[in-house]
Design a protein around this motif. Sequence first.
Motif, PDB file in Angstrom:
ATOM      1  N   GLY A  48      14.285  -2.368   9.621  1.00 21.85           N
ATOM      2  CA  GLY A  48      13.794  -1.201   8.920  1.00 21.85           C
ATOM      3  C   GLY A  48      12.331  -1.253   8.544  1.00 21.85           C
ATOM      4  N   PRO A  49      11.853  -0.203   7.934  1.00 17.67           N
ATOM      5  CA  PRO A  49      10.430  -0.139   7.596  1.00 17.67           C
ATOM      6  C   PRO A  49      10.038  -1.207   6.586  1.00 17.67           C
ATOM      7  CG  PRO A  49      11.633   1.646   6.562  1.00 17.67           C
ATOM      8  CD  PRO A  49      12.588   0.954   7.475  1.00 17.67           C
ATOM      9  N   TYR A  51       7.389  -0.831   4.622  1.00 12.62           N
ATOM     10  CA  TYR A  51       6.895  -0.093   3.472  1.00 12.62           C
ATOM     11  C   TYR A  51       7.606   1.255   3.374  1.00 12.62           C
ATOM     12  CZ  TYR A  51       3.074  -3.426   3.247  1.00 12.62           C
ATOM     13  OH  TYR A  51       2.346  -4.571   3.130  1.00 12.62           O
ATOM     14  N   ILE A  52       8.090   1.575   2.193  1.00 14.05           N
ATOM     15  CA  ILE A  52       8.699   2.880   1.932  1.00 14.05           C
ATOM     16  C   ILE A  52       7.963   3.481   0.756  1.00 14.05           C
ATOM     17  CG2 ILE A  52      10.775   4.128   1.258  1.00 14.05           C
ATOM     18  CD1 ILE A  52      12.419   2.025   2.681  1.00 14.05           C
ATOM     19  N   HIS A  53       7.346   4.610   0.971  1.00  9.74           N
ATOM     20  CA  HIS A  53       6.556   5.291  -0.059  1.00  9.74           C
ATOM     21  C   HIS A  53       5.483   4.376  -0.631  1.00  9.74           C
ATOM     22  CE1 HIS A  53       9.204   8.724   0.116  1.00  9.74           C
ATOM     23  NE2 HIS A  53      10.231   7.945  -0.102  1.00  9.74           N
ATOM     24  N   GLU A  56       6.210  -2.229  -0.665  1.00 16.44           N
ATOM     25  CA  GLU A  56       6.751  -3.172   0.300  1.00 16.44           C
ATOM     26  C   GLU A  56       8.230  -3.430   0.002  1.00 16.44           C
ATOM     27  OE1 GLU A  56       5.808  -7.494   2.322  1.00 16.44           O
ATOM     28  OE2 GLU A  56       4.706  -6.870   0.553  1.00 16.44           O
ATOM     29  N   VAL A  57       9.041  -3.364   1.053  1.00 16.35           N
ATOM     30  CA  VAL A  57      10.480  -3.576   0.923  1.00 16.35           C
ATOM     31  C   VAL A  57      10.826  -4.875   1.623  1.00 16.35           C
ATOM     32  CG1 VAL A  57      12.738  -2.619   1.497  1.00 16.35           C
ATOM     33  CG2 VAL A  57      10.844  -1.084   0.981  1.00 16.35           C
TER      34      VAL A  57
END
Length: 59
Positions: A48-49, A51-53, A56-57
């Motif tokens: 998955g990504p 970075y979300i919004h 960092e995830v």
Amino acid sequence: MAPLRGEDSRLVRPYVLAHEQRARREQEKRQRARRRALWLAVHGVDIGPRYIHGVEVTA
């Protein structure tokens, strides 16, 4: 005599073509990345990504 329009001429500046080709390559690269992520997700791998919004995830 009317001035020539750019659309009527077969002569095109090389930098115009280079920009269009670069944009097409970037679009194809993003499409390959989406397909790769989907294929991996089908096989249970989550990439998955990162970075979300803007945040960092981590897994």
